[in-house]
Design a protein around this motif. Sequence first.
Motif: not given
Length: 185
Positions: A9-37
């Motif tokens: 199950s998805c914990d969307m409150q967790f997603v919202a909490e991280v987005a709020r505390e980090s100030g980042q829009n998590l939905t923008l990530c489309y898994q390009c893999g540049n961060c990992t590379a």
Amino acid sequence: MTVLDLTHSCDMQFVAEVARESGQNLTLCYQCGNCTAGCPFTFAYDLPASSVMRALQWGQREAVLSCRSIWICATCKTCSTRCPNNIDVARIMEVLRQISRREGYAPEKQIKQFQDSFLQSVMRHGRVFELGTMMSFIARSRRLTDMDLGPKALARGKLFLRARDIRGRDEVERIFRRYRESLEK
């Protein structure tokens, strides 16, 4: 490397909490893999940065907060500078460490003990006092296996016997105080 099971199950409150505390829009990530590379620590991660981001988007609280990767991250910001959508992945990893600490997920006792020693040194001196950090970590962890590194580092001028406090230590203390107060809210 850990395989994610996205059928939980998805914990969307967790997603919202991280987005709020980090100030980042998590939905923008489309898994390009540049961060990992680009990450210099991917070899040691149980979940590469892109997988942490995917698990986070899916609200996989347990998988994200209990992974070792968020604790191994050096916050070098290579992932953030490589992101085509300007997501500050390193900031997200820091927020995940804070939430993991708050909720008691720290996966490896020694990682948490080292971080506690490091932060205590910064809070006390305004910067890291390496010898003090090392001694505090040894006292907390009772890990004596690295004791032979001290004399070598001293001989090379990499360790100082006395702490060198910075000017403006009171400002560093205010930063820590604000952080502690934010945890109490």
